[in-house]
Design an enzyme around this catalytic site. Sequence first.
Site, short mmCIF file in Angstrom:
data_model
loop_
_atom_site.label_atom_id
_atom_site.label_comp_id
_atom_site.label_asym_id
_atom_site.label_seq_id
_atom_site.Cartn_x
_atom_site.Cartn_y
_atom_site.Cartn_z
N GLY A 147 0.78 -1.24 0.00
CA GLY A 147 0.00 0.00 0.00
C GLY A 147 0.80 1.28 0.00
O GLY A 147 0.31 2.34 -0.38
N ASP B 247 1.42 3.16 4.32
CA ASP B 247 0.25 3.94 3.93
C ASP B 247 -0.58 4.34 5.14
O ASP B 247 -0.90 5.51 5.33
CB ASP B 247 -0.60 3.17 2.89
N ASP C 123 -2.96 1.75 11.42
CA ASP C 123 -4.34 1.44 11.83
C ASP C 123 -4.29 0.88 13.26
O ASP C 123 -4.05 1.64 14.19
CB ASP C 123 -4.91 0.46 10.80
N GLY D 68 -1.91 -0.83 14.35
CA GLY D 68 -0.49 -0.78 14.71
C GLY D 68 0.17 -2.15 14.68
O GLY D 68 1.39 -2.25 14.85
N THR E 123 0.90 -4.26 12.20
CA THR E 123 1.91 -4.45 11.15
C THR E 123 3.19 -3.68 11.45
O THR E 123 4.30 -4.23 11.37
CB THR E 123 1.35 -3.96 9.79
N LEU E 124 3.04 -2.41 11.80
CA LEU E 124 4.25 -1.60 11.99
C LEU E 124 4.95 -1.91 13.31
O LEU E 124 6.18 -1.81 13.39
CB LEU E 124 3.92 -0.11 11.86
N ASP F 25 -5.53 -0.08 -1.61
CA ASP F 25 -6.46 -0.87 -2.41
C ASP F 25 -7.66 -1.38 -1.64
O ASP F 25 -7.66 -1.44 -0.41
CB ASP F 25 -5.73 -2.08 -3.00
P1 IMP Z 1 -2.61 -2.41 11.06
O1 IMP Z 1 -1.64 -3.55 11.12
O2 IMP Z 1 -3.93 -2.73 11.71
O3 IMP Z 1 -2.03 -1.09 11.57
O4 IMP Z 1 -3.01 -2.25 9.55
C1 IMP Z 1 -2.26 -1.55 8.69
C2 IMP Z 1 -2.54 -1.99 7.27
O5 IMP Z 1 -3.90 -2.40 7.05
C3 IMP Z 1 -2.31 -0.80 6.37
O6 IMP Z 1 -0.96 -0.67 6.03
C4 IMP Z 1 -3.19 -1.14 5.20
O7 IMP Z 1 -2.48 -1.98 4.31
C5 IMP Z 1 -4.36 -1.92 5.81
N1 IMP Z 1 -5.49 -1.00 6.01
C6 IMP Z 1 -5.89 -0.42 7.16
N2 IMP Z 1 -6.95 0.38 6.96
C7 IMP Z 1 -7.21 0.32 5.64
C8 IMP Z 1 -8.18 0.98 4.79
O8 IMP Z 1 -9.01 1.80 5.22
N3 IMP Z 1 -8.11 0.66 3.47
C9 IMP Z 1 -7.22 -0.21 2.95
N4 IMP Z 1 -6.28 -0.82 3.69
C10 IMP Z 1 -6.29 -0.57 5.03
MG MG Z 2 -0.12 -1.73 4.30
#
Ligand code: IMP
Ligand code: MG
Length: 177
Positions: free
Chosen positions: A42, A101, A104, A106, A108-109, A160
Amino acid sequence: MTEPTIDVLFDEEAISARVRILAKAIAESDLKDPLLVPVLTGSFVFAADLIRDLHREAFPVEVDFIRLRSYGTGTESQGSVKVLCDMDQDVTGRDVLLVDDILDTGLTLAFARDLLLERGARRVCLAVLLDKVERRTHDIEADFVGFECPNRFVIGYGIDKAFAYRELPYVGAFAES
Ligand code: IMP
Ligand code: MG
């Protein structure tokens, strides 16, 4: 089938101006000889614009990529993350700037940061285009944030829905009917 209506949340001009400001802030930060690591997929459009704005700020970076996939569970905070495609560069002793991108939950990061610290990075900073502050379940904040993002499913500018909509030059969300 009718095309869905998309609300534009951040238009091309707003993104372009904001990415330039982020590049300035990164160039003025104390990051030393950083390795910039976009988290695929993303982040690819954001990262492409950011590295060229960093060049305009006369701030050279090396770039390597990591591709991650997170698998959420019912509570999301307990999901797991898999490395689909790993980096080539050795991060030992280096300053790393992870670029993504959306911050959310957190999950993944936080995983990516911890992985690179375990591998011996000197420090790991984060630059994200969008921050969904109220969704956070992991203890992680970004050092550089483009925009605070409402809690809606967003698309465009590399982001996406089922591999579609990445080509939109703006960030939008499907209109609620
Ligand atoms: P996290 O691990 O919950 O922080 O998710 C992060 C990843 O989820 C982002 O890098 C996106 O790839 C995906 N993601 C979170 N929210 C959205 C959204 O609204 N649209 C598309 N992808 C999302
Ligand atoms: Mg992502």
